[in-house]
Write a protein that holds these residues in place. Structure first.
Motif, PDB file in Angstrom:
ATOM      1  N   SER A  65      -3.570  -2.101   0.670  1.00  5.86           N
ATOM      2  CA  SER A  65      -2.392  -2.855   0.222  1.00  5.86           C
ATOM      3  C   SER A  65      -1.628  -2.115  -0.873  1.00  5.86           C
ATOM      4  N   CYS A  66      -2.020  -0.858  -1.097  1.00  2.00           N
ATOM      5  CA  CYS A  66      -1.382  -0.018  -2.113  1.00  2.00           C
ATOM      6  C   CYS A  66      -1.582  -0.552  -3.527  1.00  2.00           C
ATOM      7  N   ASN A  67      -2.683  -1.300  -3.738  1.00  2.00           N
ATOM      8  CA  ASN A  67      -2.981  -1.861  -5.052  1.00  2.00           C
ATOM      9  C   ASN A  67      -4.162  -1.157  -5.721  1.00  2.00           C
ATOM     10  N   GLY A  96       4.579  -1.272   2.200  1.00  3.90           N
ATOM     11  CA  GLY A  96       3.556  -1.978   1.447  1.00  3.90           C
ATOM     12  C   GLY A  96       2.150  -1.742   1.965  1.00  3.90           C
ATOM     13  N   THR A  97       2.002  -0.755   2.869  1.00  2.00           N
ATOM     14  CA  THR A  97       0.684  -0.455   3.447  1.00  2.00           C
ATOM     15  C   THR A  97       0.328   0.999   3.187  1.00  2.00           C
ATOM     16  N   SER A  99      -9.749  -2.669   0.735  1.00  2.00           N
ATOM     17  CA  SER A  99      -8.708  -3.647   1.046  1.00  2.00           C
ATOM     18  C   SER A  99      -7.533  -3.518   0.078  1.00  2.00           C
ATOM     19  N   ASP A 100      -7.855  -3.342  -1.211  1.00  2.00           N
ATOM     20  CA  ASP A 100      -6.792  -3.147  -2.204  1.00  2.00           C
ATOM     21  C   ASP A 100      -6.048  -1.839  -1.967  1.00  2.00           C
ATOM     22  N   LYS A 105       5.087   1.131   7.909  1.00  2.00           N
ATOM     23  CA  LYS A 105       4.549  -0.160   7.470  1.00  2.00           C
ATOM     24  C   LYS A 105       4.724  -0.281   5.948  1.00  2.00           C
TER      25      LYS A 105
END
Length: 369
Positions: free
Chosen positions: A230-232, A99-100, A226-227, A97
Motif C-alpha cells: 500500500s506504499c505505507n 497507490g500500489t 501489506s503496508d 495501479k
C-alpha cells in the motif's frame, strides 16, 4: 576334507544364534515381568495404568508421525514462486495501479518458511517427547527421529538472519527513517528460544510455547508486506544493503562449513556416527532456506542485479544450491574421505556450502567495485 570347516561354521552360527536369543530375552524380560504383574492387579489399579499407557502410545504415535512426515517440503520451492515473472523491485510503485507498490519477495519467503515450520508441520524441537529424549538421552545424540528437527532449525536460522537484516537495513532508509515496528516485532518473535514447551523448570512455571511466537512473527511479516504493497512502508533496495545481506549469509555458511569439517575429521565413524545426521540436516535446512531467500532478493533487487550484470554469477550460485538440495540419502554416513565402503555425506555437503559461499563472495566483490 570339508567336514571340519562345515562344523566350524555351524558352531559359529549356533553361538551367534544363542547370543542373539539371550539379547532378545534380556530386552523382553522386563516387559514380560511387568505384564505378569499387571495381570494380577485389581481393576482399580489396572484402569489408571491402562489409560496412561494408551495416552503414552498415542503421544508416541503422533510424535513419530510428525517427525517422519514432512508436509510441504519441496526442494524445488524456488520454482513455485515464479520470481522471474516479477518486473519491479520491492517497494517500487506499480505504474498502472496508483497507490500500489511491489511487495517484498524476501519478506514473503521468510513468512512462508516460518509457516512451513510451525503451521504445515509441528515444531519438533519444543514437543514434550522430543524434550524428554530416548530414555533421557537427547534425541540429537541418537540416530533416530531428529532429522526433521535439525532441518527446521537450519531453516529458522536463515529466517532469523533475514529478520535482522530487514530491521537493520532493508526495511528502512538507513539514517533517515525509524525502524519499522512490524519488522522489529517479527525479529523479536523469531529470535525466541527454539525449545520451549508449555511448562519449564528454568524458570519454573507455565510458559508460552515456541510455535506461538513464530506464528506471531508470520503475522508481523505479512503486516509489513501489506503496508509495503500500500506504499505505507519502505524497502531500501540499495546495492550496499545487498552487499550486507551477502556478507551475513556467507558468514553463516562459513560457520556451518566449519562445524561439518570438524565433525567429518574427528568422528568419521561412517554409518555409526549418531550426530552426523543432525549436522547434515541442519546444513541442508540452511541451504534450503538461503536458496529461497536469496532468490527472492534477486527479485527484490532486480534493478541492482541488472545494472551490475550479476545474472550469470547468480545463476551459477543457484546451480550450486540445486546440486546440494538433490543430496537426500536415507541414512547419513560420516565416513573417511579416503574410504571406499561408507560414503562421506558431511564432506559432500561441506563442498557445496563452500561453493555457494564462494559465489556469494564473488557477487559481493562485483557489487563493491
Amino acid at each position: 576334507m570339508l567336514d571340519p570347516i562345515i562344523e566350524f561354521f555351524e558352531r559359529g552360527f549356533r553361538a551367534i544364534g544363542r547370543g542373539f536369543g539371550m539379547l532378545v530375552a534380556w530386552i523382553v524380560w522386563p516387559f514380560m515381568a511387568l505384564t505378569g504383574w499387571y495381570r494380577r492387579r485389581h481393576w482399580l489399579v489396572k484402569g489408571p495404568i491402562g489409560v496412561f499407557l494408551i495416552v503414552l502410545v498415542g503421544l508416541y504415535g503422533y510424535f513419530i508421525w510428525q517427525t517422519q512426515v514432512w508436509s510441504g517440503f519441496n526442494p524445488d520451492l524456488v520454482k513455485s514462486y515464479d520470481f522471474g515473472s516479477r518486473t519491479l523491485s520491492a517497494g517500487e510503485a506499480v505504474p498502472d495501479k496508483p497507490g500500489t507498490c511491489e511487495p517484498s519477495a524476501v519478506v514473503k519467503v521468510a513468512s512462508d518458511l516460518t509457516d512451513f515450520n510451525v503451521n504445515q508441520n509441528a515444531w519438533i524441537s519444543s514437543m514434550l517427547l522430543y524434550k524428554l529424549g530416548l530414555f533421557g538421552m537427547d534425541w540429537d545424540n541418537t540416530p533416530f527421529l531428529d532429522n526433521k528437527a535439525s532441518f527446521q532449525r537450519g531453516v529458522n536460522q536463515v529466517v532469523r538472519r533475514t529478520a535482522i537484516e530487514l530491521v537493520d537495513a532493508l526495511g528502512r532508509v538507513r539514517g533517515t527513517s525509524s525502524i519499522n515496528n512490524d519488522l522489529q516485532r517479527a525479529r523479536g518473535n523469531i529470535q525466541f528460544d527454539e525449545y520451549t514447551w508449555y511448562f519449564g523448570l528454568h524458570p519454573f512455571g507455565f510458559k508460552t510455547p515456541t510455535p506461538s511466537f513464530y506464528r506471531q512473527a508470520i503475522k508481523d511479516f505479512d503486516k509489513f508486506n501489506s503496508d509495503l504493497a500500500s506504499c505505507n512502508a519502505t524497502f531500501d533496495t540499495r546495492a550496499d544493503n545487498l552487499i550486507q545481506l551477502f556478507d551475513r549469509m556467507a558468514s553463516d555458511l562459513g560457520s556451518t562449513s566449519d562445524i561439518l569439517r570438524k565433525r567429518s575429521e574427528d568422528y568419521n565413524s561412517g554409518w555409526f556416527d549418531t550426530r552426523a545426521d543432525d549436522r547434515f540436516w541442519f546444513a541442508y535446512g540452511q541451504l534450503y532456506a538461503q536458496y529461497a531467500v536469496l532468490s527472492a532478493a534477486r527479485s527484490d533487487f532486480a534493478d541492482v542485479v541488472k545494472e551490475r550484470n550479476l545474472g550469470a554469477i547468480w545463476s551459477q550460485m543457484d546451480a550450486q544450491f540445486e546440486g546440494a538440495l538433490k543430496i537426500r540419502p536415507a541414512i547419513i554416513s560420516n565416513g573417511s574421505e579416503a574410504g571406499w565402503i561408507m560414503p562421506t555425506h558431511l564432506a559432500t555437503m561441506g563442498f557445496y556450502i563452500l561453493r555457494v559461499r564462494s559465489n556469494l563472495v564473488e557477487l559481493r566483490s562485483v557489487l563493491d567495485r
